[in-house]
Design an enzyme around this catalytic site. Structure first.
Site, PDB file in Angstrom:
ATOM      1  N   CYS A 124      -6.517  -9.187  -9.211  1.00 59.81           N
ATOM      2  CA  CYS A 124      -5.532  -9.778 -10.114  1.00 59.81           C
ATOM      3  C   CYS A 124      -5.690  -9.129 -11.492  1.00 59.81           C
ATOM      4  O   CYS A 124      -6.788  -9.119 -12.054  1.00 59.81           O
ATOM      5  CB  CYS A 124      -5.775 -11.279 -10.215  1.00 59.81           C
ATOM      6  N   GLU A 173      -4.458   4.448  -7.788  1.00 60.77           N
ATOM      7  CA  GLU A 173      -3.110   3.980  -7.407  1.00 60.77           C
ATOM      8  C   GLU A 173      -2.851   2.514  -7.761  1.00 60.77           C
ATOM      9  O   GLU A 173      -2.607   1.682  -6.878  1.00 60.77           O
ATOM     10  CB  GLU A 173      -2.871   4.216  -5.914  1.00 60.77           C
ATOM     11  N   CYS A 226       0.880  -9.808  -8.833  1.00 61.81           N
ATOM     12  CA  CYS A 226       0.128 -11.029  -8.568  1.00 61.81           C
ATOM     13  C   CYS A 226       0.902 -12.213  -9.142  1.00 61.81           C
ATOM     14  O   CYS A 226       1.584 -12.080 -10.153  1.00 61.81           O
ATOM     15  CB  CYS A 226      -1.248 -10.927  -9.218  1.00 61.81           C
ATOM     16  N   CYS A 268      -0.667 -15.514  -9.417  1.00 57.15           N
ATOM     17  CA  CYS A 268      -1.662 -16.596  -9.432  1.00 57.15           C
ATOM     18  C   CYS A 268      -1.549 -17.419 -10.721  1.00 57.15           C
ATOM     19  O   CYS A 268      -0.779 -17.100 -11.620  1.00 57.15           O
ATOM     20  CB  CYS A 268      -3.061 -16.012  -9.290  1.00 57.15           C
ATOM     21  N   GLU A 294      -3.335  14.105  -5.144  1.00 57.45           N
ATOM     22  CA  GLU A 294      -3.538  13.962  -3.700  1.00 57.45           C
ATOM     23  C   GLU A 294      -2.350  14.506  -2.928  1.00 57.45           C
ATOM     24  O   GLU A 294      -1.198  14.319  -3.326  1.00 57.45           O
ATOM     25  CB  GLU A 294      -3.669  12.479  -3.294  1.00 57.45           C
ATOM     26  N   TRP A 343      -0.411   6.865   7.891  1.00 62.94           N
ATOM     27  CA  TRP A 343       0.189   5.555   7.617  1.00 62.94           C
ATOM     28  C   TRP A 343       1.711   5.566   7.694  1.00 62.94           C
ATOM     29  O   TRP A 343       2.348   4.575   7.398  1.00 62.94           O
ATOM     30  CB  TRP A 343      -0.276   5.056   6.245  1.00 62.94           C
ATOM     31  N   LYS A 367      -8.963   7.220   9.809  1.00 62.11           N
ATOM     32  CA  LYS A 367      -9.642   8.207  10.652  1.00 62.11           C
ATOM     33  C   LYS A 367      -8.673   9.233  11.217  1.00 62.11           C
ATOM     34  O   LYS A 367      -9.057  10.324  11.604  1.00 62.11           O
ATOM     35  CB  LYS A 367     -10.458   7.545  11.750  1.00 62.11           C
TER      36      LYS A 367
HETATM   37  C1  GLA Z   1      -3.535   7.025  -1.197  1.00 63.91           C
HETATM   38  C2  GLA Z   1      -4.923   6.691  -1.691  1.00 63.91           C
HETATM   39  C3  GLA Z   1      -6.000   7.380  -0.937  1.00 63.91           C
HETATM   40  C4  GLA Z   1      -5.697   7.466   0.539  1.00 63.91           C
HETATM   41  C5  GLA Z   1      -4.342   8.116   0.736  1.00 63.91           C
HETATM   42  C6  GLA Z   1      -3.982   8.300   2.180  1.00 63.91           C
HETATM   43  O1  GLA Z   1      -2.915   8.002  -1.885  1.00 63.91           O
HETATM   44  O2  GLA Z   1      -5.082   6.926  -3.057  1.00 63.91           O
HETATM   45  O3  GLA Z   1      -7.215   6.675  -1.156  1.00 63.91           O
HETATM   46  O4  GLA Z   1      -5.699   6.186   1.069  1.00 63.91           O
HETATM   47  O5  GLA Z   1      -3.366   7.309   0.150  1.00 63.91           O
HETATM   48  O6  GLA Z   1      -2.753   8.955   2.332  1.00 63.91           O
HETATM   49 ZN    ZN Z   2      -3.042 -13.050 -10.902  1.00 73.17          ZN
END
Ligand code: GLA
Ligand code: ZN
Length: 675
Positions: free
Chosen positions: A114, A149, A154, A156, A306, A314, A355
């Site tokens: 939070c 990130e 939130c 709360c 990144e 994902w 993984k």
């Molecule tokens: C985000 C996060 C990372 C990782 C990547 C995976 O950007 O900052 O820690 O989880 O996604 O794609």
């Molecule tokens: Zn909060």
């Protein structure tokens, strides 16, 4: 502060704490082979560094940092505060969030602290401070990476209390707040500050997207963005106190809606962001996202913090990046202003949800892999480029206005059309220029407009105090301005500017919009140009929303072809001072946007970087009088290019460009025009 890396950082997220020490030595060997010169560490190590409330232990991190320093890596040191230690959640329940539905989080996941938790505020800052004290003098640390990130919201009780204080500071009197949120509607007027409740599923919202009172909902977005930004700033200040010259960032996420990144960037020394295009993300969307990240600091280069070397885990379908694609995507980032290429991740984790996320070192554990070879080849090239492109700039004569608050407000509206979304509108105008190889800056409302010859503001629904005058001044001085339907309608509280749409832009545009028709998804209207000056076809399609426009000082460029408003204006042009202001009163087909913007550019003398076909992307970075043209083939097919760059040297292979060349699948050239 000015930032300058001595070389292009090449590396990324590295989590040695997840592996036994014998693996570390192997990592060092393999990284070197790939010309990796930088690692980002300590992103999720909070509980290892602080295993209990009273206990801090840095021995493992000392070892890691010593090892990396001995090997002379440029270290990006994260502060580890993105994942909460379990003991903290157990002892201090205030530290986790309450979600939109009112559910209180337990321990688990990440990025779920939070922002207004006193516990989080205290211990995150303390951690940043301890890290700064301990490692601040290490010359290998080239950048500080706060948390990770930041995102989400939130709802709360602590946030509710803080929101009341925030609202009181903003509005001073409850009457002003009632006026701003238009609380006489449905008899919602408040008498006291403690009657304010957070706007979520238990109060003013019936879905995240729909609110009964957009005024409070937009303010909550502002409050939340500022609250998380305050977390960032508190850690940043703690680092700065001990390391005055630190270069400090946090990794942003491109077109991420909940956080007003133009505000955030003012607090960051350098912008960094994480680029995860899906298998079907258009290349031009990635280009626009890079340009937006560059635009956050008015054109300063940024870090690509990144990207995956091969695949994500994902997304619904995590396709491999085809051979050459990772390289092309990396150069695309550089082409738009990145000074670093960093991966998530350097070694693929064994368990948990990532993984199956690609990495430089895969589960097989050795470097004899396609992904490694491609990484190593790119590493070699970047090493060769050295600092040549660091801090170089991009010159654009066209700007596209982008505003997070406008985005929030536009998409909270109830009516007139639920398909209207901000990003696709902005993207359509961006694409028109992208296809023509005309460089574009994404411009914030506080930026200097006078740098541009053409400013485009798709669906500028919210016109904040002073923006109308700033735009008028720009056009008065000779600028050309293009805006669209659903612009100029409301003030910063999402209350309509009375006296006819498009509100405060009426004077500049020389029109009055009386009604807005919403078409069903399957329905279209047509429009036909009055002259062929800007539009070459006889007729075009439009849909979604159709403004019914009265001309005041403006002239019509195109009229509707159907319905009861047939033959009335849909696109208008207004001479204003030395410039021109255009209004596009409907959701027009892409080819119209393409032609119109291109012809406006021609009329303003805004030139294309090249006449090469649209199948390649091209940008230009400038430094010390030299121009670096990036030509990138994003497709899996070769492209023949009749080369306007004949005689220029390709930095990537040192060869002189021929009059006719073929750029292979995912091929890249960096052609230099020396001063
Ligand atoms: C985000 C996060 C990372 C990782 C990547 C995976 O950007 O900052 O820690 O989880 O996604 O794609
Ligand atoms: Zn909060």
């Amino acid at each position: 502060m000015e930032h300058t890396f001595k070389q292009m950082l090449y590396g990324g997220d590295y989590n040695p704490e997840q592996w036994p020490e014998e693996v570390w030595a192997e990592d060092m060997r393999i990284f070197k082979k790939a010309n990796i010169n930088s690692v980002t560490i300590n992103v999720f190590s909070w509980v290892r560094l602080q295993p209990s409330e009273e206990e801090y232990c840095f021995e493992e991190l000392d070892k890691i940092i010593d090892m990396l320093s001995e090997e002379n890596y440029d270290i990006v040191l994260a502060t580890s505060t993105a994942s909460l230690p379990a003991w903290m959640v157990k002892r201090y329940p205030d530290v986790t969030r309450t979600d939109f539905e009112g559910r209180k989080y337990k321990f688990g996941g990440r990025h779920n602290f939070c922002p207004n938790s006193p516990t989080y505020q205290k211990y995150s800052v303390k951690m940043a401070e301890k890290l700064a004290q301990r490692y601040g003098s290490n010359p290998n640390i080239c950048c500080w990476h706060i948390c990770n990130e930041y995102h989400g919201e939130c709802y709360c009780d602590n946030c509710e209390k803080a929101f009341r204080v925030w609202a009181r500071e903003k509005y001073k009197t409850i009457e002003k707040l009632n006026e701003a949120w238009n609380m006489d509607f449905w008899g919602h007027s408040l008498q006291d500050w403690d009657e304010i409740v957070v706007p979520n599923a238990l109060s003013e919202h019936f879905e995240p997207r729909y609110t009964f009172f957009s005024g409070i909902s937009i303010d909550y977005k502002r409050f939340n963005s500022e609250g998380l930004m305050k977390n960032y700033m508190d850690e940043r200040d703690a680092v700065r106190m001990h390391v005055p010259n630190a270069l400090i960032t946090t990794n942003l996420m491109g077109t991420y809606k909940p956080l007003d990144y133009f505000k955030w960037a003012k607090e960051m020394d350098i912008v960094s962001w994480d680029n995860y295009p899906s298998y079907d993300t258009p290349v031009s969307h990635v280009a626009m996202s890079h340009d937006l990240m560059r635009g956050l600091k008015s054109g300063k280069s940024f870090m690509l913090m990144e990207q995956t070397p091969s695949q994500q885990n994902w997304q619904p379908y995590n396709s491999l990046k085809r051979p050459g694609k990772m390289r092309a995507q990396s150069y695309q980032a550089i082409a738009h202003g990145a000074d670093t290429i960093q991966f998530f991740q350097l070694r693929r984790s064994r368990g948990a949800c990532e993984k199956f996320h690609g990495a430089v070192i895969e589960h097989v554990g050795h470097e004899d892999t396609r992904v490694f070879r491609e990484t190593a080849e790119l590493g070699k090239e970047l090493d060769m480029l050295g600092d040549r492109l660091i801090d170089s700039t991009i010159e654009a004569k066209v700007g596209i206005l982008f505003d997070w608050e406008n985005w929030w407000a536009l998409e909270y509206t109830s009516g007139p059309h639920e398909d209207l979304a901000y990003l696709p509108q902005v993207q359509a105008y961006y694409d028109a220029l992208y296809k023509k190889h005309i460089p574009v800056d994404m411009v914030g409302l506080d930026d200097d407009f006078e740098r541009y010859d053409l400013l485009i503001a798709p669906v500028l629904y919210m016109t904040k105090e002073g923006l109308d005058k700033k735009l008028e001044k720009f056009v008065q001085g000779g600028g050309h301005f293009v805006t669209t339907f659903m612009s100029g309608i409301v003030d910063e509280n999402d209350n309509v500017i009375l006296g006819g749409y498009p509100g405060k832009l009426r004077n500049l545009l020389g029109i009055w919009v009386e009604e807005m028709d919403a078409l069903l998804p399957e329905n279209y209207n047509t429009l036909y140009p009055v002259s062929s000056e800007l539009l070459e076809k006889e007729s075009y399609k439009c849909n979604m929303l159709c403004d019914i426009i009265h001309l005041e000082k403006a002239e019509a460029i195109a009229h509707y072809g159907e319905d009861f408003y047939k033959n009335t204006p849909v696109i208008t042009k207004n001479e204003f001072g030395k410039g021109l202001a255009y209004y596009i009163g409907s959701n027009v087909e892409q080819s119209l946007i393409d032609e119109m913007l291109f012809n406006i550019c021609l009329s303003k003398g805004i030139s294309r970087l090249t006449n090469l076909p649209i199948s390649v992307e091209i940008t230009c970075r400038n430094k010390n009088g030299s121009k670096y043209y990036f030509i990138i083939n994003h497709s899996s097919e070769s492209v023949d290019i009749k080369n306007e760059f004949e005689g220029y040297t390709d930095l990537l292979n040192n060869q002189v460009t021929q009059a006719k060349e073929t750029l292979g699948p995912y091929g890249v050239k960096i052609l230099v025009e020396e001063c």
